[in-house]
Design a protein around this motif. Structure first.
Motif, PDB file in Angstrom:
ATOM      1  N   ILE A 142       0.836  -1.203   0.000  1.00  0.00           N
ATOM      2  CA  ILE A 142       0.000   0.000   0.000  1.00  0.00           C
ATOM      3  C   ILE A 142       0.869   1.250   0.000  1.00  0.00           C
ATOM      4  N   LEU A 143       1.963   1.216   0.742  1.00  0.00           N
ATOM      5  CA  LEU A 143       2.853   2.383   0.804  1.00  0.00           C
ATOM      6  C   LEU A 143       3.595   2.626  -0.505  1.00  0.00           C
ATOM      7  N   ILE A 144       3.784   1.596  -1.302  1.00  0.00           N
ATOM      8  CA  ILE A 144       4.484   1.766  -2.580  1.00  0.00           C
ATOM      9  C   ILE A 144       3.672   2.654  -3.531  1.00  0.00           C
ATOM     10  N   ILE A 145       2.368   2.600  -3.456  1.00  0.00           N
ATOM     11  CA  ILE A 145       1.523   3.370  -4.383  1.00  0.00           C
ATOM     12  C   ILE A 145       1.762   4.877  -4.254  1.00  0.00           C
ATOM     13  N   PRO A 146       1.634   5.490  -3.064  1.00  0.00           N
ATOM     14  CA  PRO A 146       1.923   6.933  -2.998  1.00  0.00           C
ATOM     15  C   PRO A 146       3.392   7.255  -3.239  1.00  0.00           C
ATOM     16  N   LEU A 147       4.279   6.347  -2.882  1.00  0.00           N
ATOM     17  CA  LEU A 147       5.699   6.579  -3.153  1.00  0.00           C
ATOM     18  C   LEU A 147       5.974   6.612  -4.659  1.00  0.00           C
ATOM     19  N   ALA A 148       5.321   5.725  -5.399  1.00  0.00           N
ATOM     20  CA  ALA A 148       5.474   5.729  -6.864  1.00  0.00           C
ATOM     21  C   ALA A 148       4.926   7.019  -7.452  1.00  0.00           C
ATOM     22  N   LEU A 149       3.821   7.501  -6.921  1.00  0.00           N
ATOM     23  CA  LEU A 149       3.240   8.762  -7.386  1.00  0.00           C
ATOM     24  C   LEU A 149       4.205   9.913  -7.144  1.00  0.00           C
ATOM     25  N   ILE A 150       4.800   9.956  -5.978  1.00  0.00           N
ATOM     26  CA  ILE A 150       5.763  11.012  -5.659  1.00  0.00           C
ATOM     27  C   ILE A 150       6.989  10.913  -6.564  1.00  0.00           C
ATOM     28  N   ALA A 151       7.494   9.702  -6.748  1.00  0.00           N
ATOM     29  CA  ALA A 151       8.670   9.515  -7.609  1.00  0.00           C
ATOM     30  C   ALA A 151       8.386   9.996  -9.022  1.00  0.00           C
ATOM     31  N   TRP A 152       7.195   9.707  -9.527  1.00  0.00           N
ATOM     32  CA  TRP A 152       6.856  10.119 -10.896  1.00  0.00           C
ATOM     33  C   TRP A 152       6.621  11.622 -10.967  1.00  0.00           C
ATOM     34  N   ALA A 153       5.861  12.161 -10.039  1.00  0.00           N
ATOM     35  CA  ALA A 153       5.512  13.586 -10.094  1.00  0.00           C
ATOM     36  C   ALA A 153       6.718  14.484  -9.859  1.00  0.00           C
ATOM     37  N   ARG A 154       7.661  14.036  -9.079  1.00  0.00           N
ATOM     38  CA  ARG A 154       8.840  14.849  -8.762  1.00  0.00           C
ATOM     39  C   ARG A 154      10.069  14.432  -9.565  1.00  0.00           C
ATOM     40  N   ARG A 155       9.878  13.700 -10.647  1.00  0.00           N
ATOM     41  CA  ARG A 155      11.004  13.196 -11.435  1.00  0.00           C
ATOM     42  C   ARG A 155      11.834  14.306 -12.055  1.00  0.00           C
ATOM     43  N   GLY A 156      11.285  15.477 -12.221  1.00  0.00           N
ATOM     44  CA  GLY A 156      12.034  16.601 -12.775  1.00  0.00           C
ATOM     45  C   GLY A 156      13.197  17.027 -11.893  1.00  0.00           C
ATOM     46  N   HIS A 157      13.098  16.728 -10.606  1.00  0.00           N
ATOM     47  CA  HIS A 157      14.174  17.089  -9.688  1.00  0.00           C
ATOM     48  C   HIS A 157      15.397  16.198  -9.841  1.00  0.00           C
ATOM     49  N   ASN A 158      15.254  15.082 -10.537  1.00  0.00           N
ATOM     50  CA  ASN A 158      16.396  14.191 -10.739  1.00  0.00           C
ATOM     51  C   ASN A 158      17.498  14.873 -11.542  1.00  0.00           C
ATOM     52  N   SER A 159      17.110  15.673 -12.532  1.00  0.00           N
ATOM     53  CA  SER A 159      18.128  16.381 -13.314  1.00  0.00           C
ATOM     54  C   SER A 159      18.839  17.426 -12.453  1.00  0.00           C
ATOM     55  N   ASP A 160      18.105  18.054 -11.525  1.00  0.00           N
ATOM     56  CA  ASP A 160      18.737  19.001 -10.599  1.00  0.00           C
ATOM     57  C   ASP A 160      19.753  18.292  -9.719  1.00  0.00           C
ATOM     58  N   LEU A 161      19.374  17.130  -9.212  1.00  0.00           N
ATOM     59  CA  LEU A 161      20.288  16.345  -8.376  1.00  0.00           C
ATOM     60  C   LEU A 161      21.524  15.926  -9.164  1.00  0.00           C
ATOM     61  N   LEU A 162      21.320  15.523 -10.403  1.00  0.00           N
ATOM     62  CA  LEU A 162      22.444  15.117 -11.244  1.00  0.00           C
ATOM     63  C   LEU A 162      23.401  16.285 -11.482  1.00  0.00           C
ATOM     64  N   ARG A 163      22.855  17.483 -11.691  1.00  0.00           N
ATOM     65  CA  ARG A 163      23.700  18.674 -11.866  1.00  0.00           C
ATOM     66  C   ARG A 163      24.522  18.942 -10.611  1.00  0.00           C
ATOM     67  N   VAL A 164      23.903  18.816  -9.433  1.00  0.00           N
ATOM     68  CA  VAL A 164      24.614  19.048  -8.174  1.00  0.00           C
ATOM     69  C   VAL A 164      25.742  18.028  -8.009  1.00  0.00           C
ATOM     70  N   VAL A 165      25.463  16.771  -8.297  1.00  0.00           N
ATOM     71  CA  VAL A 165      26.464  15.720  -8.150  1.00  0.00           C
ATOM     72  C   VAL A 165      27.609  15.930  -9.140  1.00  0.00           C
ATOM     73  N   ARG A 166      27.297  16.302 -10.364  1.00  0.00           N
ATOM     74  CA  ARG A 166      28.355  16.517 -11.378  1.00  0.00           C
ATOM     75  C   ARG A 166      29.208  17.717 -11.025  1.00  0.00           C
ATOM     76  N   ARG A 167      28.583  18.749 -10.465  1.00  0.00           N
ATOM     77  CA  ARG A 167      29.328  19.932 -10.077  1.00  0.00           C
ATOM     78  C   ARG A 167      30.335  19.620  -8.985  1.00  0.00           C
ATOM     79  N   ARG A 168      30.002  18.724  -8.092  1.00  0.00           N
ATOM     80  CA  ARG A 168      30.873  18.401  -6.962  1.00  0.00           C
ATOM     81  C   ARG A 168      31.982  17.425  -7.333  1.00  0.00           C
ATOM     82  N   SER A 169      31.832  16.735  -8.476  1.00  0.00           N
ATOM     83  CA  SER A 169      32.865  15.756  -8.826  1.00  0.00           C
ATOM     84  C   SER A 169      33.832  16.276  -9.855  1.00  0.00           C
TER      85      SER A 169
END
Length: 169
Positions: A142-169
């Motif tokens: 049951i908990l996977i369902i809202p977590l999947a919704l959050i992961a999909w709806a907030r997927r745009g932030h993954n590129s932001d995270l990738l930029r932060v990680v690349r900047r630090r390396s």
């Protein structure tokens, strides 16, 4: 069938296009925003609802799930001893749940946290089936369902995270 294309800049119909009766309307383009990102009232309500869902899940993972493990509540100790994982496994799972719950509230980590917590819930489901004969096995699913919704709806932030990680390396 006659279709008139409306030009919103001039408030008129400059072009007339003939379409057959079998033509299907075009699908939403990839460039158009999803509801949770749109600036409409509906999009605003969706963003607020999604944020509320994230806060509720974060509170659940931090207070109801991680805290009993981290303070070695007798019910948590009993469960982990029954599995043979002992206090080490209990503390590791507690720390992972605490980190995931906190990360659900940090914009750049939201999507990744939801995916990680979903993985943890898959593991919890397997443990419930194998060690506890399916008792409470539905809860992780049951908990996977809202977590999947959050992961999909907030997927745009993954590129932001990738930029932060690349900047630090």
């Amino acid at each position: 069938m006659r279709v008139y294309l409306f030009d919103s800049n001039t408030d008129r119909f400059p072009q007339e296009t003939l379409m057959s009766e079998t033509t299907v309307p075009a699908a939403r383009t990839a460039a158009s925003p999803v509801i949770a990102e749109s600036s409409t009232a509906r999009g605003r309500r969706a963003r607020i609802a999604l944020r509320a869902l994230q806060v509720v899940l974060a509170l659940f993972y931090v207070v109801a799930s991680a805290l009993p493990k981290l303070i070695a509540h007798p019910s948590a100790v009993e469960g982990f001893d029954r599995m043979g994982w002992g206090s080490t496994g209990m503390y590791i799972i507690g720390v992972l749940e605490l980190a995931g719950g906190v990360a659900l509230l940090i914009p750049v980590l939201q999507s990744v946290a939801a995916v990680a917590l979903s993985g943890l819930m898959v593991g919890a489901f397997v443990v419930q089936l194998t060690y506890f004969d399916g008792e409470n096995a539905a809860t992780p699913l049951i908990l996977i369902i809202p977590l999947a919704l959050i992961a999909w709806a907030r997927r745009g932030h993954n590129s932001d995270l990738l930029r932060v990680v690349r900047r630090r390396s």
